[in-house]
Design a protein around this motif. Structure first.
Motif, mmCIF file in Angstrom:
data_model
loop_
_atom_site.group_PDB
_atom_site.id
_atom_site.type_symbol
_atom_site.label_atom_id
_atom_site.label_comp_id
_atom_site.label_asym_id
_atom_site.label_seq_id
_atom_site.Cartn_x
_atom_site.Cartn_y
_atom_site.Cartn_z
ATOM 1 N N LEU A 246 -15.003 -24.763 38.494
ATOM 2 C CA LEU A 246 -15.548 -24.024 39.640
ATOM 3 C C LEU A 246 -14.980 -22.608 39.658
ATOM 4 N N GLY A 247 -13.695 -22.490 39.345
ATOM 5 C CA GLY A 247 -13.066 -21.179 39.351
ATOM 6 C C GLY A 247 -13.759 -20.219 38.401
ATOM 7 N N THR A 248 -14.101 -20.712 37.201
ATOM 8 C CA THR A 248 -14.768 -19.840 36.234
ATOM 9 C C THR A 248 -16.107 -19.352 36.788
ATOM 10 N N SER A 249 -16.867 -20.271 37.432
ATOM 11 C CA SER A 249 -18.156 -19.845 38.001
ATOM 12 C C SER A 249 -17.945 -18.798 39.084
ATOM 13 N N LEU A 250 -16.930 -18.989 39.918
ATOM 14 C CA LEU A 250 -16.702 -18.031 41.005
ATOM 15 C C LEU A 250 -16.216 -16.685 40.461
ATOM 16 N N PHE A 251 -15.345 -16.720 39.430
ATOM 17 C CA PHE A 251 -14.902 -15.465 38.803
ATOM 18 C C PHE A 251 -16.090 -14.727 38.212
ATOM 19 N N MET A 252 -17.010 -15.521 37.641
ATOM 20 C CA MET A 252 -18.194 -14.930 36.984
ATOM 21 C C MET A 252 -18.989 -14.122 38.009
ATOM 22 N N VAL A 253 -19.129 -14.660 39.241
ATOM 23 C CA VAL A 253 -19.855 -13.932 40.285
ATOM 24 C C VAL A 253 -19.071 -12.683 40.689
ATOM 25 N N GLU A 254 -17.758 -12.882 40.875
ATOM 26 C CA GLU A 254 -16.922 -11.800 41.369
ATOM 27 C C GLU A 254 -16.873 -10.625 40.391
ATOM 28 N N ARG A 255 -16.875 -10.945 39.085
ATOM 29 C CA ARG A 255 -16.720 -9.883 38.080
ATOM 30 C C ARG A 255 -18.035 -9.295 37.636
ATOM 31 N N ASN A 256 -19.163 -9.693 38.271
ATOM 32 C CA ASN A 256 -20.474 -9.125 37.945
ATOM 33 C C ASN A 256 -20.809 -9.211 36.467
ATOM 34 N N HIS A 257 -20.561 -10.341 35.846
ATOM 35 C CA HIS A 257 -20.920 -10.491 34.441
ATOM 36 C C HIS A 257 -22.437 -10.590 34.296
ATOM 37 N N THR A 258 -22.927 -10.159 33.121
ATOM 38 C CA THR A 258 -24.340 -10.402 32.810
ATOM 39 C C THR A 258 -24.470 -11.835 32.299
ATOM 40 N N PHE A 259 -25.715 -12.231 31.995
ATOM 41 C CA PHE A 259 -25.935 -13.612 31.558
ATOM 42 C C PHE A 259 -25.151 -13.920 30.286
ATOM 43 N N LEU A 260 -25.269 -13.017 29.299
ATOM 44 C CA LEU A 260 -24.590 -13.245 28.025
ATOM 45 C C LEU A 260 -23.071 -13.249 28.219
ATOM 46 N N GLU A 261 -22.604 -12.293 29.009
ATOM 47 C CA GLU A 261 -21.164 -12.214 29.264
ATOM 48 C C GLU A 261 -20.664 -13.468 29.944
ATOM 49 N N SER A 262 -21.449 -14.005 30.884
ATOM 50 C CA SER A 262 -20.975 -15.191 31.589
ATOM 51 C C SER A 262 -20.906 -16.385 30.644
ATOM 52 N N THR A 263 -21.833 -16.447 29.665
ATOM 53 C CA THR A 263 -21.750 -17.534 28.687
ATOM 54 C C THR A 263 -20.456 -17.424 27.886
ATOM 55 N N VAL A 264 -20.180 -16.208 27.386
ATOM 56 C CA VAL A 264 -18.962 -16.009 26.593
ATOM 57 C C VAL A 264 -17.731 -16.264 27.450
ATOM 58 N N PHE A 265 -17.786 -15.824 28.692
ATOM 59 C CA PHE A 265 -16.641 -16.021 29.591
ATOM 60 C C PHE A 265 -16.380 -17.509 29.819
ATOM 61 N N GLY A 266 -17.472 -18.271 30.033
ATOM 62 C CA GLY A 266 -17.311 -19.719 30.222
ATOM 63 C C GLY A 266 -16.714 -20.366 28.990
ATOM 64 N N PHE A 267 -17.252 -20.004 27.822
ATOM 65 C CA PHE A 267 -16.744 -20.569 26.574
ATOM 66 C C PHE A 267 -15.277 -20.203 26.374
#
Lengths: 202, 394
Positions: A127-148
């Motif tokens: 859940l934290g990763t998903s919330l960080f993803m919103v907070e850091r304004n990642h794009t779709f591709l960036e959020s995939t890499v961030f999750g991985f």
């Protein structure tokens, strides 16, 4: 491309989800007794994170964010207060799928992960990763890499911990610190060693 | 010798199971084995497959630590005398150095032994000679101006959290001296890093130490901007290659002289205490990473990239770290092949931190701690690999 690799390295080392933010501690402490189990859970977490983070990105950006529903004719709608609930639902669904897959393909891993497999659903790292993803304004591709990357970082931490706990079997820990106590101390020392990377800006 | 033996024999009964001082048995044993060869075999690692016992083993480390310690005392004194304008003749310098360094060493030993004896008495394990090494290594890694109470806090953290909670010497994960130093580094950053901590000038002459006279070579190198050449920046303030190699510059007490560390490393390797694989791996790691970074150097790039790799070997604490800290047989991996990887990674990380991490001017301490974290996993991987390639008994 450089941006993506920076996000990856950042989420594995500099901002390790476990050792820098201390998220996902419960399963980290509980399932790190054995290296093979730790590797299994690590892969499960990587898998869940790599799928849920981009899926949650899509849901947030096309349904929940302020103005996201303009494609359906509701430009003033702001459903972002629903994001916690929606993210949890997505995560729980994904975990269910993974659980069935592990049960089908690796019964041994399934039984050794035990209750911690369904508990990935409430693993705060996910859940934290998903919330960080919103907070850091990642794009779709960036959020995939961030999750991985977050998943790889979490797996690195738990595998290191499992190896250290193998060595700790020969240790003579004071009675009151046996088990979780010494594990928390080692986690703290690990976090201190990971501060090697703090200060690097990628 | 007979007389000493008699004293021990007559006093032994007080320290045995039913004696009145049985709490202090570890202390008695430690004193006795200081004089006589013990008749028992040890049960804890580090095991040495040799006719050295652990006390002799640790004595070699102490022996190897003498060159950097003596030079450290001299150099600390020299820097301090220079900063405060005292005369620079040998005896004054040495006396001044001893005045700064010996209290640190004594505090480190006294506080460390207090914890060691407390745990040994309460938990009934023998006092470990390993502490003789930790207690000397720790002050040698400190900046000379560190307050004594901080040294006491650091060694307490290193001994208790770094070692005793795991059950004493041989069971720890991290090098206790480095754990204590890293704790101090994060807890009291103003006293552990920066430009003004590397020369101890005493309170009477604080203003005498200006930033330039007390900055380390690494700090000077960090001042270089894109387009500068670090070698000539260092040359300009008097840090020639010879000076860097000999160690006559401000820095942590024992860590400045690459020459003394080289002598120590040779003693350790010849005595079979340190692994030449780790040391060679570390030097290779620094060298290869330095060369690879040189390929990317350009007029616009970070000036660190263009630095010839051997500067990394002789500047700062790398030589001390790789010779005495990385080779600690407890926290380093035990298998032969992964020792190369372990050393190599320490060298690589040290250079990368120096070049890319603006938060730390020096990287070797954190690099070794970070690799200590990996050593159980590296061992596990090599064992797995060996088991896989084993020809099964038919």
């Amino acid at each position: 491309m450089g941006d993506l690799s920076n996000i990856f390295l950042n989420s594995v080392f500099v901002g390790n989800i476990l050792l820098a933010y201390f998220l996902g501690m419960c399963s980290f402490v509980a399932v790190s007794k054995n290296i093979d189990t730790a590797i299994g859970l690590g892969f499960a977490v990587i898998f869940v994170l790599t799928i849920t983070t981009p899926v949650n990105w899509l849901i947030y950006h096309f349904l929940l964010a302020p103005g996201a529903l303009s494609w359906a004719g509701f430009p003033d709608m702001d459903l972002s207060y629903l994001k916690l609930v929606m993210f949890i639902v997505v995560i729980a669904t994904m975990v269910q799928v993974i659980e069935m897959m592990i049960d089908r393909f690796s019964a041994a891993l399934y039984s050794s992960l035990g209750v911690f497999l369904p508990l990935i659903a409430v693993n705060c790292a996910i859940l934290g990763t998903s919330l960080f993803m919103v907070e850091r304004n990642h794009t779709f591709l960036e959020s995939t890499v961030f999750g991985f990357g977050s998943g790889v970082g979490w797996m690195l931490a738990i595998v290191l911990m499992a190896a250290i706990r193998m060595k700790l079997r020969y240790a003579d820990v004071p009675k009151g610190l046996e088990g979780y106590g010494i594990t928390m101390i080692v986690t703290g020392l690990m976090a201190m060693a990971f501060m090697l990377f703090s200060g690097i800006t990628l | 010798m007979k007389m000493i033996q008699k004293i021990f024999d007559s006093q032994r009964k007080h320290f045995e199971e039913k004696g009145k001082f049985r709490m202090l048995h570890p202390l008695f044993e430690a004193t006795e084995t200081f004089f006589f060869f013990p008749g028992i075999l040890i049960k804890n690692s580090p095991f040495v497959r040799d006719n050295l016992d652990m006390k002799r083993f640790m004595s070699f480390v102490i022996l190897a630590l003498i060159p950097p310690s003596v030079f450290g005392i001299y150099n600390t004194g020299w820097q301090s005398c220079k900063a405060t304008g005292m005369s620079l003749d040998f005896s004054t310098v040495f006396f001044q150095g001893a005045l700064i360094v010996l209290p640190l060493v004594m505090v480190s030993y006294a506080v460390g032994f207090f914890w060691e004896i407390l745990f040994a008495s309460l938990r009934k394990h023998p006092i470990s000679e390993g502490f003789l090494v930790t207690g000397l290594l720790f002050p040698l890694t400190l900046p000379p101006s560190v307050p004594l109470w901080q040294a006491a806090v650091g060694i307490s953290f290193g001994v208790v959290i770094g070692k005793e909670v795991f059950g004493g010497t041989g069971r720890n994960i991290f090098n206790p001296a480095l754990t204590g130093r890293a704790f101090l580094f994060f807890a009291y950053p103003t006293k552990m890093s920066g430009d003004s901590v590397w020369v101890a000038a005493g309170s009477f002459a604080k203003e005498a130490v200006d930033a330039v006279s007390s900055a380390t070579p690494l700090a000077f190198s960090n001042l270089a901007v894109a387009g500068d050449n670090i070698e000539s920046v260092l040359e300009k303030v008097g840090f020639t290659v010879t000076k860097l190699f000999l160690g006559g510059y401000p820095g942590s007490i024992g860590g400045t002289s690459a020459l003394c560390c080289l002598v120590g490393a040779i003693i350790l390797v010849l005595a079979g205490v340190a692994s030449y694989r780790i040391i060679a791996g570390g030097i290779l790691g620094v060298y290869i990473t330095g060369l690879v970074l040189n390929l990317f150097a350009g007029p616009q790039a970070n000036p660190w990239m263009a630095l010839p790799p051997f500067y990394h070997l002789i500047m700062g604490g790398f030589a001390f770290g790789i010779a005495y800290m990385a080779t600690d047989p407890v926290s380093a991996p035990g298998m032969d092949h992964v020792k190369w990887i372990y050393g190599f990674a320490i060298g690589t990380l040290t250079v990368l931190i120096r070049v890319f991490n603006p938060a730390y001017p020096e990287g070797v301490m954190m690099a070794i701690l970070f690799m200590n974290l990996f050593s159980p996993l590296l061992d596990h991987i090599e064992i797995k690999f060996k088991l896989k390639n084993r020809i099964l008994n038919v």
